[in-house]
Motif scaffolding. Sequence first.
Motif: not given
Length: 185
Positions: A52-62
């Motif tokens: 959930a936290l990784l999904q929230q962070a939304e991959d900055a380079p993408l």
Amino acid sequence: MTATNGRPDTEDSREAARADTVAAVVRQWRAVRPDLDTAPMEIIGRVNRCAALLQQAEDAPLRRAGLSRPEFDLLGALRRTGHELTPGELARETFSSGAAVTKRLKQLTERGLVERRGDTRDRRVAHVRLTDAGRELVDAILPDQLAYESAVLSGVGSAEQGELAALLGALLTQLEGRLGAVRRT
């Protein structure tokens, strides 16, 4: 000292376990239902919370490239397989629904990152491939994305990362086998 699960127990690992939100949830459940074994929550809860936290962070380079993770997954599947895929194959490669893949492919086609062509023998089948622009975008983003993911994991030592990857791989293999069999029946 060894923890009850048979793994080494250090002061640092005990302190970290007491500090996360899942530990608080487990403590609460143990207080109201001490008769239940809450050990699975300590793993499943943490995996779900991390996801959930990784999904929230939304991959900055993408995000900088104007892509969502699911869109990048589609482009990445086409790039890493090295050949055309049908929307159904893309759905299986990316663990997505057919409807979600169709929607994303429409957006990626409009952006000129993928091309669809009909099958010469079966009009119901489409084949999807990366355009040159799509290939260039994936190749440009991937090094930055991997650097971002390395930064996310930087607080975990390399030996622990290897151990975590192996443990998660074992869990994933088990789940894919068990849940895959359930879906096929």
